[in-house]
Design a protein around this motif. Structure first.
Motif, PDB file in Angstrom:
ATOM      1  N   LEU A   1       0.829  -1.198   0.000  1.00 36.66           N
ATOM      2  CA  LEU A   1       0.000   0.000   0.000  1.00 36.66           C
ATOM      3  C   LEU A   1       0.868   1.254   0.000  1.00 36.66           C
ATOM      4  O   LEU A   1       0.613   2.210  -0.753  1.00 36.66           O
ATOM      5  CB  LEU A   1      -0.920   0.000   1.216  1.00 36.66           C
ATOM      6  N   GLU A   2       1.917   1.258   0.817  1.00 43.23           N
ATOM      7  CA  GLU A   2       2.827   2.409   0.876  1.00 43.23           C
ATOM      8  C   GLU A   2       3.582   2.574  -0.440  1.00 43.23           C
ATOM      9  O   GLU A   2       3.786   3.685  -0.927  1.00 43.23           O
ATOM     10  CB  GLU A   2       3.820   2.236   2.025  1.00 43.23           C
ATOM     11  N   THR A   3       3.996   1.448  -1.020  1.00 43.23           N
ATOM     12  CA  THR A   3       4.698   1.497  -2.304  1.00 43.23           C
ATOM     13  C   THR A   3       3.795   2.065  -3.395  1.00 43.23           C
ATOM     14  O   THR A   3       4.198   2.926  -4.171  1.00 43.23           O
ATOM     15  CB  THR A   3       5.167   0.081  -2.705  1.00 43.23           C
ATOM     16  N   ALA A   4       2.565   1.579  -3.441  1.00 42.74           N
ATOM     17  CA  ALA A   4       1.611   2.062  -4.435  1.00 42.74           C
ATOM     18  C   ALA A   4       1.318   3.546  -4.243  1.00 42.74           C
ATOM     19  O   ALA A   4       1.137   4.292  -5.207  1.00 42.74           O
ATOM     20  CB  ALA A   4       0.316   1.260  -4.350  1.00 42.74           C
ATOM     21  N   GLU A   5       1.281   3.978  -2.993  1.00 39.38           N
ATOM     22  CA  GLU A   5       1.042   5.394  -2.680  1.00 39.38           C
ATOM     23  C   GLU A   5       2.167   6.266  -3.241  1.00 39.38           C
ATOM     24  O   GLU A   5       1.927   7.290  -3.889  1.00 39.38           O
ATOM     25  CB  GLU A   5       0.947   5.579  -1.164  1.00 39.38           C
ATOM     26  N   LYS A   6       3.418   5.856  -3.004  1.00 39.98           N
ATOM     27  CA  LYS A   6       4.568   6.638  -3.464  1.00 39.98           C
ATOM     28  C   LYS A   6       4.645   6.691  -4.990  1.00 39.98           C
ATOM     29  O   LYS A   6       4.909   7.749  -5.573  1.00 39.98           O
ATOM     30  CB  LYS A   6       5.867   6.035  -2.915  1.00 39.98           C
ATOM     31  N   ILE A   7       4.404   5.542  -5.619  1.00 36.44           N
ATOM     32  CA  ILE A   7       4.478   5.504  -7.087  1.00 36.44           C
ATOM     33  C   ILE A   7       3.334   6.302  -7.696  1.00 36.44           C
ATOM     34  O   ILE A   7       3.510   7.057  -8.650  1.00 36.44           O
ATOM     35  CB  ILE A   7       4.444   4.053  -7.600  1.00 36.44           C
ATOM     36  N   GLY A   8       2.140   6.131  -7.135  1.00 42.18           N
ATOM     37  CA  GLY A   8       0.975   6.840  -7.658  1.00 42.18           C
ATOM     38  C   GLY A   8       1.125   8.343  -7.558  1.00 42.18           C
ATOM     39  O   GLY A   8       0.801   9.081  -8.502  1.00 42.18           O
ATOM     40  N   LEU A   9       1.634   8.829  -6.422  1.00 41.52           N
ATOM     41  CA  LEU A   9       1.829  10.272  -6.247  1.00 41.52           C
ATOM     42  C   LEU A   9       2.886  10.789  -7.216  1.00 41.52           C
ATOM     43  O   LEU A   9       2.724  11.860  -7.820  1.00 41.52           O
ATOM     44  CB  LEU A   9       2.242  10.578  -4.804  1.00 41.52           C
ATOM     45  N   ALA A  10       3.959  10.027  -7.392  1.00 42.90           N
ATOM     46  CA  ALA A  10       5.004  10.421  -8.347  1.00 42.90           C
ATOM     47  C   ALA A  10       4.436  10.522  -9.752  1.00 42.90           C
ATOM     48  O   ALA A  10       4.758  11.444 -10.508  1.00 42.90           O
ATOM     49  CB  ALA A  10       6.160   9.420  -8.314  1.00 42.90           C
ATOM     50  N   ALA A  11       3.564   9.572 -10.100  1.00 38.81           N
ATOM     51  CA  ALA A  11       2.951   9.569 -11.431  1.00 38.81           C
ATOM     52  C   ALA A  11       2.125  10.828 -11.654  1.00 38.81           C
ATOM     53  O   ALA A  11       2.193  11.456 -12.722  1.00 38.81           O
ATOM     54  CB  ALA A  11       2.075   8.331 -11.594  1.00 38.81           C
ATOM     55  N   LEU A  12       1.357  11.221 -10.648  1.00 41.37           N
ATOM     56  CA  LEU A  12       0.522  12.421 -10.762  1.00 41.37           C
ATOM     57  C   LEU A  12       1.363  13.683 -10.857  1.00 41.37           C
ATOM     58  O   LEU A  12       1.096  14.580 -11.665  1.00 41.37           O
ATOM     59  CB  LEU A  12      -0.421  12.513  -9.555  1.00 41.37           C
ATOM     60  N   ILE A  13       2.398  13.774 -10.026  1.00 42.25           N
ATOM     61  CA  ILE A  13       3.234  14.974 -10.002  1.00 42.25           C
ATOM     62  C   ILE A  13       3.962  15.155 -11.326  1.00 42.25           C
ATOM     63  O   ILE A  13       3.989  16.256 -11.894  1.00 42.25           O
ATOM     64  CB  ILE A  13       4.238  14.902  -8.830  1.00 42.25           C
ATOM     65  N   ILE A  14       4.575  14.089 -11.822  1.00 44.43           N
ATOM     66  CA  ILE A  14       5.327  14.203 -13.075  1.00 44.43           C
ATOM     67  C   ILE A  14       4.399  14.554 -14.237  1.00 44.43           C
ATOM     68  O   ILE A  14       4.726  15.396 -15.082  1.00 44.43           O
ATOM     69  CB  ILE A  14       6.096  12.895 -13.371  1.00 44.43           C
ATOM     70  N   GLN A  15       3.232  13.941 -14.291  1.00 46.87           N
ATOM     71  CA  GLN A  15       2.277  14.277 -15.346  1.00 46.87           C
ATOM     72  C   GLN A  15       1.897  15.752 -15.278  1.00 46.87           C
ATOM     73  O   GLN A  15       1.810  16.437 -16.291  1.00 46.87           O
ATOM     74  CB  GLN A  15       1.028  13.414 -15.206  1.00 46.87           C
ATOM     75  N   ASP A  16       1.712  16.245 -14.083  1.00 45.80           N
ATOM     76  CA  ASP A  16       1.262  17.630 -13.908  1.00 45.80           C
ATOM     77  C   ASP A  16       2.358  18.646 -14.179  1.00 45.80           C
ATOM     78  O   ASP A  16       2.086  19.764 -14.612  1.00 45.80           O
ATOM     79  CB  ASP A  16       0.747  17.804 -12.480  1.00 45.80           C
ATOM     80  N   PHE A  17       3.609  18.256 -13.917  1.00 44.33           N
ATOM     81  CA  PHE A  17       4.730  19.195 -14.032  1.00 44.33           C
ATOM     82  C   PHE A  17       5.514  19.076 -15.337  1.00 44.33           C
ATOM     83  O   PHE A  17       6.495  19.777 -15.527  1.00 44.33           O
ATOM     84  CB  PHE A  17       5.706  18.979 -12.866  1.00 44.33           C
TER      85      PHE A  17
END
Length: 583
Positions: free
Chosen positions: A418-434
């Motif tokens: 769950l923690e791993t998925a959280e970190k990867i998912g947040l990274a995915a959103l940030i990079i897409q947005d930036f």
């Protein structure tokens, strides 16, 4: 079409002090270039800092390390300012420059003189600098050394009280409707158990009721008027909403790794907005319209063709009035050098008017206020439908990553999936947005955002995890004393050259406040590291060669981690798939 909820929340209202402490200069490789040019051009080396940059790495052919932009320093005295004249001067300058023990080759490009550094010195110096400076690599650069220490106040995120990171700022219509609505539809027990959800449901109910009943609107207006008049009962209710909202925001911000120095939205300045109105009136800037509202004339001819309403006919303040009070109060409190506002681009006109009114009031520091705008995200949906709330987006990203991880045949068993998925998912959103200009709109696609290959946050996380895994497997054989002659392969040189330009990327982002430069740099670094590993394996190589390559990958991982943290991403240390381990 919905405003991007996570883009709002990655920037938050706070105070940031920018400084450098004890400065280390950039690698002395660049200084050798400065000295060569300084002698020939008869200019101080410090005058050349911004005219010299590292060349972008090329996938097709080897490139030089530094380039000097001739036109930035040499004034073309010819009346004909055509390219041949500039190129002629470029050629003449190159002929006057001589190679030495550091500069191995000098060549020319379109308006540039290019310098290739001794390859062993390049490897030695870059790696030494990366490990010496650690998390401050790139920041301890001469590019930043000329900047004074500054205090910067940044207002960002600005979610609405009780609106779950919804779009827009708190406006009187919202808080008024919410106050009136809670008296009819609210439930204290539900408020305590799930405050933001309940308050949002109350707002939806009262908003629907107001469309059918004018009395509801009047109740909302009356609630807000009493709030500005500091009515004890109404003020207590609003504070109740605010406390519950902030408590929930803190929990969600924690998932983002965001910490606030201060929570004080524009609604905090309702009382002080009345003082602003008195100041505007005293300066002769307040004019009354036929409808009874008060406005500030912003037109060039002072004919009210362009004006900003700062007070309603009932005497209550508006959003801009409270923003004026907030700006004045924060400048007095923090005495900052710059104030930056981060909001969506629909508010461009609002901030233009805000800064213009401040100038009319005589506040010269208004010149140091800046609005950083962001665009809209189109097509963002969860499996349940449209997404407008940040927590829904974060949960969706985590859920989809968990499913991707479970579906992968080669997925290792993780201690905390769950923690791993959280970190990867947040990274995915940030990079897409930036990835693009902040002000640009873009089409959102979950499939594209969560791809494990390509220019995505998932790819960055996997790359960092693989490099970290490599370090852990080779921990016993690590050494800081390496033979840089083992790092002369084109793939190794490309990684080193890219590491050389990190400070320029940070400087560029600090200048235009666009994170896309850092994103692009990190994605390129990840691709270069992946290519290097395919041709420069650590396992199975001779000990001396293995040590040098391992040190190179360590440096790449260190800089990758630094850049990810700047973007609000927590680097992942364990790879998701076994076949992603580099050995």
């Amino acid at each position: 079409m919905a405003a991007c909820p996570f883009r709002r929340s990655i920037a938050a209202q706070g105070v940031w002090s920018q400084g450098h402490g004890d400065m280390d200069f950039s690698p002395w490789l660049a200084h050798s270039v400065f000295r060569l040019l300084s002698r020939v051009l008869n200019l101080p080396p410090e005058n050349l800092i911004k005219s010299i940059s590292a060349l972008p790495v090329s996938k097709k052919r080897p490139v030089a390390d530094f380039q000097f932009f001739v036109g930035s320093v040499i004034e073309n005295k010819s009346s004909d300012r055509s390219k041949p004249d500039l190129q002629l001067q470029t050629q003449r300058l190159a002929e006057k420059l001589k190679c030495d023990t550091v500069v191995r080759e000098i060549s020319t490009g379109p308006g540039t003189v290019n310098f290739t550094i001794n390859r062993e010195l390049l490897a030695k110096t870059v790696l030494q600098q990366v490990f010496k400076d650690g998390s401050e690599y790139g920041i301890k650069s001469e590019l930043f050394s000329t900047l004074p220490r500054r205090k910067i106040v940044i207002e960002f995120s600005s979610p609405n009280i009780a609106k779950k990171f919804h779009v827009g700022h708190l406006r009187s219509t919202i808080i008024g409707l919410l106050g009136a609505g809670f008296q009819q539809f609210g439930n204290e027990d539900e408020l305590k158990s799930n405050p933001l959800q309940h308050l949002f449901e109350v707002y939806v109910q009262v908003n629907k009721a107001a469309a059918e009943d004018e009395n509801i609107k009047k109740l909302a207006q009356d609630f807000f008027r009493k709030l500005e008049a500091r009515d004890a009962q109404i003020l207590s209710m609003w504070q109740h909403f605010r406390d519950f909202s902030i408590e929930e925001y803190v929990r969600i911000y924690k998932r983002l790794g965001v910490h606030f120095d201060e929570y004080s939205g524009e609604s905090f300045y309702q009382e002080k907005s009345q003082e602003v109105l008195k100041m505007l009136d005293a300066k002769g800037l307040l004019q009354k319209t036929i409808k009874g509202t008060r406005v500030v004339d912003l037109s060039e001819k002072r004919d009210l063709s362009l004006c900003s309403t700062v007070m309603r006919s009932d005497g209550t303040s508006l959003y801009i009035t409270r923003d004026l009070a907030a700006a004045i109060d924060r400048m007095m409190k923090y005495n900052c050098d710059t104030m930056i506002y981060v909001t969506d681009k629909s508010q461009n006109a609002h901030f233009e008017q805000l800064f213009q009114i401040l100038k009319l009031m005589g506040y010269q520091w208004a010149e140091r206020c800046q609005h950083v705008s962001f665009g809209l995200v189109q097509g963002m949906k969860t499996r349940k439908g449209e997404v407008v709330f940040l927590e829904d987006v974060l949960n969706e990203a985590r859920s989809r990553m968990l499913q991707n991880m479970a579906a992968a045949k080669t997925t290792k068993e993780l201690e905390n999936p769950l923690e791993t998925a959280e970190k990867i998912g947040l990274a995915a959103l940030i990079i897409q947005d930036f990835k693009g200009l902040l002000s640009s709109d873009y089409q959102f696609s979950w499939d594209r955002v969560l791809q494990s290959r390509g220019d995505t946050g998932v790819f960055l996380q996997y790359t960092h995890a693989r490099l970290h895994s490599l370090e852990q497997m080779c921990r016993d054989g690590q050494s800081t004393d390496i033979n840089t002659a083992c790092l002369q392969d084109p793939q190794a040189i490309s990684v080193l050259q890219h590491l050389l330009s990190y400070d320029e990327v940070l400087y560029k982002s600090s200048e235009d406040l666009q994170p896309k430069h850092i994103v692009s740099y990190l994605l390129t670094l990840s691709h270069l590291a992946a290519v290097a590993h395919k041709t420069l394996p650590v396992k199975g190589s001779a000990p001396e060669q293995a040590q040098a390559r391992l040190r190179l990958f360590q440096a790449a991982r260190s800089v990758l981690a630094n850049g990810m943290k700047l973007l609000g991403i927590t680097p992942m240390k364990k790879p998701q798939h076994e076949n992603h381990i580099l050995i």
